[in-house]
Design a protein around this motif. Structure first.
Motif, PDB file in Angstrom:
ATOM      1  N   LEU A  73      88.696   6.125 -17.443  1.00 50.01           N
ATOM      2  CA  LEU A  73      87.473   6.899 -17.611  1.00 50.01           C
ATOM      3  C   LEU A  73      86.638   6.639 -16.368  1.00 50.01           C
ATOM      4  CD1 LEU A  73      86.566   5.957 -21.296  1.00 50.01           C
ATOM      5  CD2 LEU A  73      87.834   7.974 -20.505  1.00 50.01           C
ATOM      6  N   SER A  74      86.059   7.687 -15.789  1.00 48.54           N
ATOM      7  CA  SER A  74      85.329   7.526 -14.530  1.00 48.54           C
ATOM      8  C   SER A  74      84.031   8.310 -14.562  1.00 48.54           C
ATOM      9  CB  SER A  74      86.177   8.015 -13.340  1.00 48.54           C
ATOM     10  OG  SER A  74      87.409   7.333 -13.256  1.00 48.54           O
ATOM     11  N   VAL A  75      83.060   7.814 -13.794  1.00 48.57           N
ATOM     12  CA  VAL A  75      81.792   8.508 -13.599  1.00 48.57           C
ATOM     13  C   VAL A  75      81.530   8.571 -12.103  1.00 48.57           C
ATOM     14  CG1 VAL A  75      79.310   8.526 -14.058  1.00 48.57           C
ATOM     15  CG2 VAL A  75      80.881   7.613 -15.782  1.00 48.57           C
ATOM     16  N   VAL A  76      81.082   9.736 -11.609  1.00 53.71           N
ATOM     17  CA  VAL A  76      80.760   9.906 -10.196  1.00 53.71           C
ATOM     18  C   VAL A  76      79.248   9.992 -10.037  1.00 53.71           C
ATOM     19  CG1 VAL A  76      81.172  11.220  -8.088  1.00 53.71           C
ATOM     20  CG2 VAL A  76      82.905  11.198  -9.894  1.00 53.71           C
ATOM     21  N   GLY A  77      78.663   9.020  -9.348  1.00 51.14           N
ATOM     22  CA  GLY A  77      77.244   9.058  -9.016  1.00 51.14           C
ATOM     23  C   GLY A  77      77.069   9.448  -7.562  1.00 51.14           C
ATOM     24  N   SER A  78      76.069  10.264  -7.272  1.00 51.67           N
ATOM     25  CA  SER A  78      75.834  10.741  -5.901  1.00 51.67           C
ATOM     26  C   SER A  78      74.362  10.603  -5.552  1.00 51.67           C
ATOM     27  CB  SER A  78      76.265  12.202  -5.749  1.00 51.67           C
ATOM     28  OG  SER A  78      77.652  12.368  -5.999  1.00 51.67           O
ATOM     29  N   ALA A  79      74.083   9.981  -4.423  1.00 51.16           N
ATOM     30  CA  ALA A  79      72.700   9.778  -3.985  1.00 51.16           C
ATOM     31  C   ALA A  79      72.729   9.179  -2.584  1.00 51.16           C
ATOM     32  CB  ALA A  79      71.943   8.849  -4.942  1.00 51.16           C
ATOM     33  N   ARG A  80      71.572   9.002  -1.989  1.00 46.73           N
ATOM     34  CA  ARG A  80      71.353   8.141  -0.829  1.00 46.73           C
ATOM     35  C   ARG A  80      70.158   7.271  -1.152  1.00 46.73           C
ATOM     36  NH1 ARG A  80      72.569  10.348   5.225  1.00 46.73           N
ATOM     37  NH2 ARG A  80      74.413  11.596   4.791  1.00 46.73           N
ATOM     38  N   PRO A  81      70.175   5.996  -0.822  1.00 44.64           N
ATOM     39  CA  PRO A  81      71.223   5.262  -0.125  1.00 44.64           C
ATOM     40  C   PRO A  81      72.439   5.021  -1.013  1.00 44.64           C
ATOM     41  CG  PRO A  81      69.514   3.759  -0.826  1.00 44.64           C
ATOM     42  CD  PRO A  81      69.028   5.139  -1.142  1.00 44.64           C
ATOM     43  N   LEU A  82      73.466   4.411  -0.403  1.00 45.52           N
ATOM     44  CA  LEU A  82      74.745   4.242  -1.077  1.00 45.52           C
ATOM     45  C   LEU A  82      74.620   3.461  -2.375  1.00 45.52           C
ATOM     46  CD1 LEU A  82      77.807   4.757  -0.859  1.00 45.52           C
ATOM     47  CD2 LEU A  82      77.994   2.605   0.414  1.00 45.52           C
ATOM     48  N   GLU A  83      73.750   2.435  -2.396  1.00 51.30           N
ATOM     49  CA  GLU A  83      73.641   1.632  -3.612  1.00 51.30           C
ATOM     50  C   GLU A  83      73.060   2.443  -4.772  1.00 51.30           C
ATOM     51  OE1 GLU A  83      70.334  -0.051  -0.825  1.00 51.30           O
ATOM     52  OE2 GLU A  83      72.357   0.810  -0.650  1.00 51.30           O
ATOM     53  N   ASP A  84      72.263   3.470  -4.488  1.00 57.88           N
ATOM     54  CA  ASP A  84      71.747   4.300  -5.576  1.00 57.88           C
ATOM     55  C   ASP A  84      72.843   5.191  -6.156  1.00 57.88           C
ATOM     56  OD1 ASP A  84      69.279   3.164  -5.445  1.00 57.88           O
ATOM     57  OD2 ASP A  84      68.243   4.901  -4.590  1.00 57.88           O
ATOM     58  N   ALA A  85      73.787   5.624  -5.331  1.00 61.60           N
ATOM     59  CA  ALA A  85      74.948   6.354  -5.848  1.00 61.60           C
ATOM     60  C   ALA A  85      75.764   5.453  -6.767  1.00 61.60           C
ATOM     61  CB  ALA A  85      75.800   6.864  -4.691  1.00 61.60           C
ATOM     62  N   TRP A  86      75.935   4.196  -6.347  1.00 65.50           N
ATOM     63  CA  TRP A  86      76.643   3.221  -7.187  1.00 65.50           C
ATOM     64  C   TRP A  86      75.889   3.005  -8.499  1.00 65.50           C
ATOM     65  CZ3 TRP A  86      74.697  -1.713  -8.492  1.00 65.50           C
ATOM     66  CH2 TRP A  86      75.601  -2.547  -9.161  1.00 65.50           C
ATOM     67  N   ARG A  87      74.583   2.836  -8.423  1.00 63.93           N
ATOM     68  CA  ARG A  87      73.792   2.583  -9.633  1.00 63.93           C
ATOM     69  C   ARG A  87      73.894   3.749 -10.617  1.00 63.93           C
ATOM     70  NH1 ARG A  87      69.674   0.589  -5.661  1.00 63.93           N
ATOM     71  NH2 ARG A  87      69.661  -1.690  -5.833  1.00 63.93           N
ATOM     72  N   ALA A  88      73.830   4.968 -10.109  1.00 64.85           N
ATOM     73  CA  ALA A  88      73.871   6.136 -11.002  1.00 64.85           C
ATOM     74  C   ALA A  88      75.143   6.136 -11.837  1.00 64.85           C
ATOM     75  CB  ALA A  88      73.758   7.419 -10.182  1.00 64.85           C
ATOM     76  N   VAL A 117      85.452   0.262  -8.448  1.00 64.45           N
ATOM     77  CA  VAL A 117      84.432   1.106  -7.826  1.00 64.45           C
ATOM     78  C   VAL A 117      84.879   1.587  -6.443  1.00 64.45           C
ATOM     79  CG1 VAL A 117      81.976   1.330  -7.297  1.00 64.45           C
ATOM     80  CG2 VAL A 117      82.705  -0.260  -9.058  1.00 64.45           C
ATOM     81  N   PRO A 118      85.759   2.595  -6.371  1.00 60.74           N
ATOM     82  CA  PRO A 118      86.114   3.164  -5.068  1.00 60.74           C
ATOM     83  C   PRO A 118      85.002   4.074  -4.547  1.00 60.74           C
ATOM     84  CG  PRO A 118      87.252   4.334  -6.812  1.00 60.74           C
ATOM     85  CD  PRO A 118      86.526   3.194  -7.471  1.00 60.74           C
ATOM     86  N   LEU A 119      84.856   4.104  -3.238  1.00 59.30           N
ATOM     87  CA  LEU A 119      83.958   5.066  -2.611  1.00 59.30           C
ATOM     88  C   LEU A 119      84.638   6.432  -2.610  1.00 59.30           C
ATOM     89  CD1 LEU A 119      82.765   3.054   0.520  1.00 59.30           C
ATOM     90  CD2 LEU A 119      81.596   3.303  -1.671  1.00 59.30           C
TER      91      LEU A 119
END
Length: 336
Positions: free
Chosen positions: A250-265, A295-297
């Protein structure tokens, strides 16, 4: 099952998510057989073709669609199962584009250095061996790489009347550029407008995680996609961020800048998903995620960066995700 075939002409390409009239109306339960052009609109065909001379910005990353899904309303969950992805050409292209990519100055990370030299690579496809061939531009090294087709862009119209370029990933999906978007995956997207208005495109014959230089092995794609719809009272109002389900994760894709906010989402939505599936409170779900997540980029080059939070099914109790729709669509895809 309705099977709908659609190949857009260049004047039917969509360049945005939102703001485009639908090309077809379809019913949930339909199967689509689609052709989509590559991100370069087929204009990079040889190593002599350079991006600055060949591309017509901002008309890159053309989308096939949008498709109006009958009965889809805001708060529902659109379900797209990628039954098959097959290269539609015998070659793919990758390129260095001025001030674009992860290891160069960009318009957002300004430096006094000039852009990297432009260069184009052409990858020949061997359909029998299922490889694409890397050929070095400055030597004679050739490496056959496994053919691993994926779609760089899958998305719906954004909320609040927004119109977003096809180069952007966000909560509506879009240009996420994750290798997880491959055949066998089921995608769950929150519906924001009547009809959902989803589009797909940006075929990649393969791509490393992160898409470091900004371009994958870009290629036209033949896609077979099964479409379904979960009403809001069944799906819990639709996911905050794009979710994917494969046989293994099961996966979720978060998108944002900076990179850590994409990870957090992605992490926050994955915590919520674990809590829903297994009856956990938020802190128990947070603790469990901390010990099992991968957590792959996806990309570190687009307008927003995209990070995938993956939860291995093998480490979790069996749970019926969205009523078992992934397993059902896998069976339908096999029948197709």
């Amino acid at each position: 099952m309705d099977v709908i075939e659609f190949t857009p002409t260049p004047d039917e390409y969509a360049w945005t998510f939102g703001g485009v009239a639908p090309v077809r109306r379809i019913r949930p339960g339909s199967a689509l057989k689609l052709w989509s052009d590559d991100a370069f609109c087929g204009r990079l065909r040889s190593t002599a073709d350079l991006a600055s001379a060949s591309l017509d910005m901002p008309f890159v990353n053309p989308q096939t669609g949008p498709f109006y899904v009958e009965g889809a309303e805001p708060g529902d969950t659109l379900v797209l199962h990628l039954a098959d992805l097959t290269p539609a050409r015998s070659w793919g292209a990758s390129s260095l584009i001025p001030f674009f990519g992860g290891l160069t100055g960009t318009d957002r990370t300004a430096t006094l250095q000039p852009p990297l030299p432009e260069r184009t690579w052409i990858y020949e496809v061997d359909s029998d061996a299922r490889t694409v061939a890397f050929q070095s531009a400055s030597g004679d090294l050739t490496i056959p790489l496994p053919l691993e087709p994926m779609l760089g862009t899958v998305g719906v119209a954004p909320a609040a009347g927004e119109v977003r370029a096809a180069l952007v990933p966000d909560a509506f999906g879009g240009n996420m550029d994750t290798p997880e978007m491959k055949a066998g995956a089921t995608v769950y997207l929150r519906v924001n407008v009547e009809g959902a208005l989803f589009s797909v495109g940006d075929g990649h014959y393969r791509q490393g995680e992160g898409e470091s230089c900004g371009t994958a092995v870009e290629g036209a794609m033949n896609s077979t996609i099964l479409v379904d719809l979960l009403k809001g009272d069944v799906s819990g109002g639709g996911p905050a961020w794009p979710r994917l389900e494969s046989d293994d994760h099961l996966s979720v894709v978060g998108s944002a800048r900076p990179l850590e906010d994409a990870w957090r989402a992605g992490q926050v939505d994955a915590v919520g998903w674990l809590a829903e599936l297994h009856g956990l409170d938020t802190l128990d779900a947070y603790q469990l995620l901390s010990q099992i997540s991968e957590v792959p980029l996806a990309n570190v080059v687009d307008v927003n960066y995209s990070v995938v939070t993956k939860l291995p099914k093998r480490l979790l109790p069996r749970a019926e995700v969205y009523g078992g729709v992934h397993d059902r669509m896998r069976r339908l895809a096999a029948d197709l």
